[in-house]
Write an enzyme that holds these catalytic residues in place. Structure first.
Site, short mmCIF file in Angstrom:
data_model
loop_
_atom_site.label_atom_id
_atom_site.label_comp_id
_atom_site.label_asym_id
_atom_site.label_seq_id
_atom_site.Cartn_x
_atom_site.Cartn_y
_atom_site.Cartn_z
CG LEU A 75 50.74 -23.10 -1.54
CD1 LEU A 75 50.72 -24.35 -2.56
CD2 LEU A 75 52.16 -22.59 -1.69
CB THR A 77 45.34 -19.23 -6.27
OG1 THR A 77 44.30 -18.86 -5.28
CG2 THR A 77 46.20 -20.79 -5.48
CB SER A 98 42.15 -15.82 -4.65
OG SER A 98 41.14 -17.03 -4.45
CB SER A 99 45.60 -17.62 -0.72
OG SER A 99 44.74 -17.88 0.20
CB SER A 100 45.59 -23.04 -1.93
OG SER A 100 45.31 -24.48 -1.40
#
Length: 372
Positions: A75, A77, A98-100
């Site tokens: 996901l 972010t 940036s991500s999860s």
């Protein structure tokens, strides 16, 4: 059981069934860490069918926010280095920064890290703090140090970790330099990709310790490498297979191409290998080894589509296109770029097209080599 608890349970069942979650300590850690707590700032969903890639925000309280938190998917972010979901109404067409990461990959990496009780771990790239929390749950917060390049991202991660009663060492800084204040580490794990493994990571890891990092390049093929650090200050180990993909660390990301060279020049010949070779993940990884500073773009010219590779360092370029069922290449510059690619791919094919799991990475103070 609440909706959140049910969704969490279903995710763990999925990860167990597909083999991503095997070891009991990490099963317990995954049970203890609710992913939605690290996504309260929302995330971006890709807009399907949009021409240029577009993203739209999903915020806490939206209809599909909680369910998406417990899907096994990455996901986004943050976009463009500073923009978070709450900043946007509508759509944005910029690059994610940036991500999860999808939980199956996070947990697979933690298992591949082969930690032992009391292992001191340095995590490169805190992100949302979800993987940091899993490390804390599995090892104890006193054994976890995490470094994040972006100060705002680090602050949000600290807040999310604190909500879970977790207070590992989270520092803001250049993760490519490691964190010498906490060395030596038993394990270093990176949640970003690199083009070359930074030597400071090797220097800050105990002999016999492991560095787990995704190695890739500007053509978009990458793979997880597990390196063992040796007494002589070098490290080596295999690629693990599985087509692992992370955003490259910001200093390793491709620079803007700027003004393109004059693509009307150059010498043209029939190509031995066409651009379709780059459709294969492993072949593309091999091409990156032959042309590590090349970027690719596609353009329509003179009634046909050309794939152009431009080497950032030398300025050399190669334009490859299909005409009448045969591949042609036109190239110019200090190095014959497509010649080098064809030669390297030819060696790989002559060796029987070994899989990435048969490749070995070696890092010394003088640089990095990857060979099959």
């Amino acid at each position: 059981m609440t909706d959140q608890a049910q969704l969490h349970k279903q995710l763990l069942e999925t990860l167990t069934a597909n083999g991503s979650l095997r070891a009991e300590p990490w099963k317990r850690a995954a049970e203890a860490v609710p992913r939605h707590e690290f996504l309260r700032g929302g995330f971006f969903h890709r807009v399907e069918g949009a021409g240029p890639t577009a993203w739209t925000p999903v915020l806490e309280g939206d209809a599909d926010w909680l369910e998406a938190c417990y899907q096994d998917e990455s996901l986004i972010t943050q976009i463009a280095g500073t923009i978070v979901p709450a900043d946007i109404r509508g759509r944005i067409m910029r690059s994610p920064t940036s991500s999860s990461t999808l939980p199956s990959l996070v947990l697979r990496m933690l298992e591949d890290l082969r930690v032992e009780p009391e292992s001191q771990v340095l995590e490169i790239g805190t992100g949302t703090g979800y993987s940091t929390a899993l490390l804390c749950a599995g090892l104890g917060e006193d054994n976890v140090t995490s470094i994040e390049y972006d100060a705002d991202v680090a602050a949000r991660a600290r807040t999310a970790l604190a909500r879970q009663g977790m207070f590992p060492t989270v520092v803001t800084g250049d993760g490519l330099l490691g964190h010498p204040d906490g060395e030596p580490y038993d394990r270093i794990v990176a949640t970003c990709g690199v083009r070359t493994v930074p030597v400071p990571w090797i220097e800050q890891t105990k002999p016999g310790g492991l560095v787990l990092v995704t190695v890739g390049g500007w053509l978009g093929s990458s793979e997880l490498a597990r390196l063992t650090v040796h007494d002589d200050g070098t490290a080596s180990g295999p690629l693990l297979g599985g087509q692992t993909n992370f955003m490259l660390a910001r200093p390793h990301a491709a620079p803007p191409l700027g003004l393109l060279p004059d693509l009307n020049g150059g010498e043209e010949r029939e190509a031995v290998i066409g651009i379709d070779a780059l459709h294969d993940w492993t072949a593309r990884f091999v091409v990156q080894l032959a042309a590590p500073t090349a970027q690719r773009l596609t353009m329509d010219r003179d009634g046909h589509t050309e794939d152009v590779l431009i080497d950032v360092d030398s300025g050399s370029w190669a334009a490859v296109y299909e005409d009448g069922g045969r591949w042609l290449v036109r190239q110019e510059g200090p190095m014959a770029l497509w010649d080098a690619i064809e030669e390297h791919l030819g060696h790989w094919r002559a060796a029987g097209t070994p899989a990435l799991a048969e490749f070995k990475v070696t890092v010394t103070p003088d640089g990095q080599t990857i060979r099959w």
